[in-house]
Design an enzyme around this catalytic site. Sequence first.
Site, PDB file in Angstrom:
ATOM      1  N   GLU A 199       0.782  -1.236   0.000  1.00 14.36           N
ATOM      2  CA  GLU A 199       0.000   0.000   0.000  1.00 14.36           C
ATOM      3  C   GLU A 199       0.811   1.283   0.000  1.00 14.36           C
ATOM      4  O   GLU A 199       0.257   2.358  -0.127  1.00 14.36           O
ATOM      5  CB  GLU A 199      -0.992   0.037   1.175  1.00 14.36           C
ATOM      6  CG  GLU A 199      -0.367   0.063   2.555  1.00 14.36           C
ATOM      7  CD  GLU A 199      -0.129  -1.332   3.081  1.00 14.36           C
ATOM      8  OE1 GLU A 199       0.836  -1.947   2.599  1.00 14.36           O
ATOM      9  OE2 GLU A 199      -0.864  -1.789   3.953  1.00 14.36           O
ATOM     10  N   ASP A 253      -0.607  -4.371   4.832  1.00 16.93           N
ATOM     11  CA  ASP A 253      -0.344  -4.522   6.269  1.00 16.93           C
ATOM     12  C   ASP A 253      -1.158  -5.649   6.889  1.00 16.93           C
ATOM     13  O   ASP A 253      -2.207  -6.051   6.366  1.00 16.93           O
ATOM     14  CB  ASP A 253      -0.646  -3.206   6.998  1.00 16.93           C
ATOM     15  CG  ASP A 253       0.420  -2.151   6.717  1.00 16.93           C
ATOM     16  OD1 ASP A 253       1.477  -2.511   6.180  1.00 16.93           O
ATOM     17  OD2 ASP A 253       0.178  -0.968   7.025  1.00 16.93           O
ATOM     18  N   TYR A 307       5.816  -4.101  13.038  1.00 16.44           N
ATOM     19  CA  TYR A 307       4.561  -3.389  12.771  1.00 16.44           C
ATOM     20  C   TYR A 307       4.129  -2.586  13.993  1.00 16.44           C
ATOM     21  O   TYR A 307       4.176  -3.072  15.122  1.00 16.44           O
ATOM     22  CB  TYR A 307       3.471  -4.380  12.373  1.00 16.44           C
ATOM     23  CG  TYR A 307       2.278  -3.706  11.748  1.00 16.44           C
ATOM     24  CD1 TYR A 307       2.425  -2.901  10.616  1.00 16.44           C
ATOM     25  CD2 TYR A 307       1.005  -3.856  12.292  1.00 16.44           C
ATOM     26  CE1 TYR A 307       1.335  -2.275  10.043  1.00 16.44           C
ATOM     27  CE2 TYR A 307      -0.090  -3.242  11.719  1.00 16.44           C
ATOM     28  CZ  TYR A 307       0.083  -2.444  10.595  1.00 16.44           C
ATOM     29  OH  TYR A 307      -1.001  -1.821  10.030  1.00 16.44           O
TER      30      TYR A 307
END
Length: 868
Positions: free
Chosen positions: A9, A117, A325
């Site tokens: 993304e 993600d 993350y």
Amino acid sequence: MSKSLVIVESPAKAKTINKYLGSQYVVKSSVGHIRDLPTVGSSTGEKAKPISTKGMDAEEKAKIKAEKERNALVKRMGIDPYHDWKANYQILPGKEKVVSELKSLAKKADHIYLATDLDREGEAIAWHLREVIGGNDDRFSRVVFNEITKNAIKQAFEKPEQLNMDRVNAQQTRRFLDRVVGFMVSPLLWKKVARGLSAGRVQSVAVKLLVEREREIKAFQPEEYWEVAVLTNNQNKQAIRLDVTDYKGKKFDPKNQKEAQSAVDFLNVSDYVVTDLETKPTSSRPRAPFITSTLQQTASTRLGFGVKKTMMLAQRLYEAGYITYMRTDSTNLSQDALNMARTYIENHFGAQYLPEKPNFYSSKENAQEAHEAIRPSDIRALPESLEGMEKDAVRLYDLIWCQFLACQMPPAQYDSSTLTVTAGDYTLKAKGRILRFDGWTKVLPQIGKNPEDQELPSVTVSEKLALKEVQPTQHFTKPPARFTEAALVKELEKRGIGRPSTYAAIISTIQERGYVRTENRRFYAEKMGEIVTDRLNESFGELMNYDFTANMEDTLDKIASGSVNWKTELNQFFKDFSSQLSKAELDELEGGMRPNSLVETDIKCPTCGRNMAIRTASTGVFLGCTGYALPPKERCKTTINLIPEAELLNVLDESSETKALMDRKRCTKCGTAMDSYVIDAHRKIHICGNNPNCDGYLIEEGSFKIKGYDGPVVECDKCGADMHLKLGRFGKYMGCTNCDNTRKILKNGEVAPPKEEPVHFPELKCEKSDAYFVLRDGASGVFMSAHNFPKSRETRPVKIAELVQYRERLPEKLAYLADAPQKDPEENEAIVRFSRKEKKQYVTSEKEGKATKWIVDFTNGKWVERKK
């Protein structure tokens, strides 16, 4: 040979992943979401043909009208809760080119990997990509990784998965719930309270927290209390400060000066005898590795970063492959991560800093253990070695790096001492603490000095201390502390409201809506925020209930795990919500939402003689004629501005809040602190801080000076009039007294330079959308940005070659930039950069995305290469 297509993304993430995948993969970015529900005002399909109501009775006409309004609402929302939640997703404006390119590449690819993600938002983006690209679902695989490292990517591609539709549906459920509440409650607020207002399923609950705290502060009445300290010396003339803690076996708690002075008089003639000296070992354990909320809180307290800034920087660090993350609620660490930390600790700090076993930390009940805590991807990547990261990103990485190591180190060890002294019926104590082993604080020193971090002078039991001075001190109890961004995140997390992926959005949204604002990094509820919260609380009690909001988060978790059906939950919510909405839309006398009420006063309207009333609008409190409610021909529109008597409470620092509360008049009806305003030179009005719920007010007559503006003045660059310092929802700024021109106040307190009109370059197309670049000159120098900002937020540095080519378009003040070298000695393109330290622009170059050491400065009217 055909290649596999990998879609992520963000361009930065694509660039990092591309380093680790072989030539058989093509990595492309979708630049975020490619489609969404329709934006406000967007057109969807053909207009419905009007239905003739000729010959129908009133009931039939009302039914047709209601159906028409419902259809229009469904069209605006983009979802149809009346027909199985059918959604009308549309390609986002400006994303047509991206979609076209991805479709073209997908046709040529033998397989498509969706590598967005790993959270629900990422899962939803992956699903939208699959839906838009189309074709056989077998061509698509889902790959997820907690960190963008060679090993993590290799493992993910070795075991690709399928899209998890339960997680997609959880994201859709959240989106649909928020959409329904926002689109169906906001028009009601426009009708009942004031135009331009809005409501949000979670945001309104967050505002409620701030409103309740605001009212606690206004209702708080400071109480006086005293403390007494005694300065003494031991036999070696070493100073010891003692605090009086008990009197006759009970807590020493004098409420006024008389009680305190009684103690002082006795203590001034008393003997001081040491009765006990206790020393015991204590320890301080390290905190768990960061999760989203604790990272946001610690970055705020240690670095001064806002929640939004912290997440933006963490996103960049993650996409560059430096950290795991950053949206997680799990304190779990993988075995590899534990081994990495323990090896580093032993090699760099020694065996004494390595616990026998790894430290483990418990996560909250609904945390996703498959996720990890936020940590460095590779502990060997030291903060000072990061490439391509701005200074603040490096500071955040340093914090994450230190916390990760600290969480796997032993506790800090102290010897804590308590000295007890008696003076007649009074007990006095002194505390000290000596560090014996620094443990985890070796890498992450504690901030702020602990008052106990002192070594007590040597004394013995029964030793008499020599009196030097008795010091009484007056204090007043403080109101509840205001929420900072970090404290609000902590409160939301504690109550189970929101999730790691939503905290930053909640904080940003509530400020943008104007219901609250921040001053000195603390939240203040605006009067309109209080009114809207009250109306929503009364008409949508369940929606505004903290437990209900938290339970809805649990329901979303259950949808994500496949435990419950998403549409069943949506239908149940909509059924209950629709019932509350229908009742709220009724007239107030029938139990509907109360309108924005006014408080009538004895002040007469200067135009028609009727009473004036205290009214509240989005802009603040004012007096308006009660004749405004009359029919149009008789209506009186007279208003009187209310001038704040002095600096309002909400611009004072926290330490001054107690004194300000004490100085303000109190409402005789409810006891709340009153806000004071000057009406004119002869009248002042004190309004209850709980207005309009409380109609308390007080008119004071006398001779009052209407304070004129005495702040900083700068000349307006558009019309030449004076610009004055003003305070808006986003903080302080300079506003023109004659036109609508404004200028920012920079972080250093200086007024930003005048805004230059952007220079348009239709020939220079943006890469991420169909927009073109314009040259903007801001507080940080010149830069290129999309002409349709903020619709497209694409920016990049200015190339000297472009300025040379279009020299005639440049304003005179920027013409000198076109005389700079177009390339460096190695033929790399020259670009313009800005030095914040020197407050000037310079020219440099980049090679493969990294800055070179070649720099040219504009000195004495010419460009000169800087000496290395």
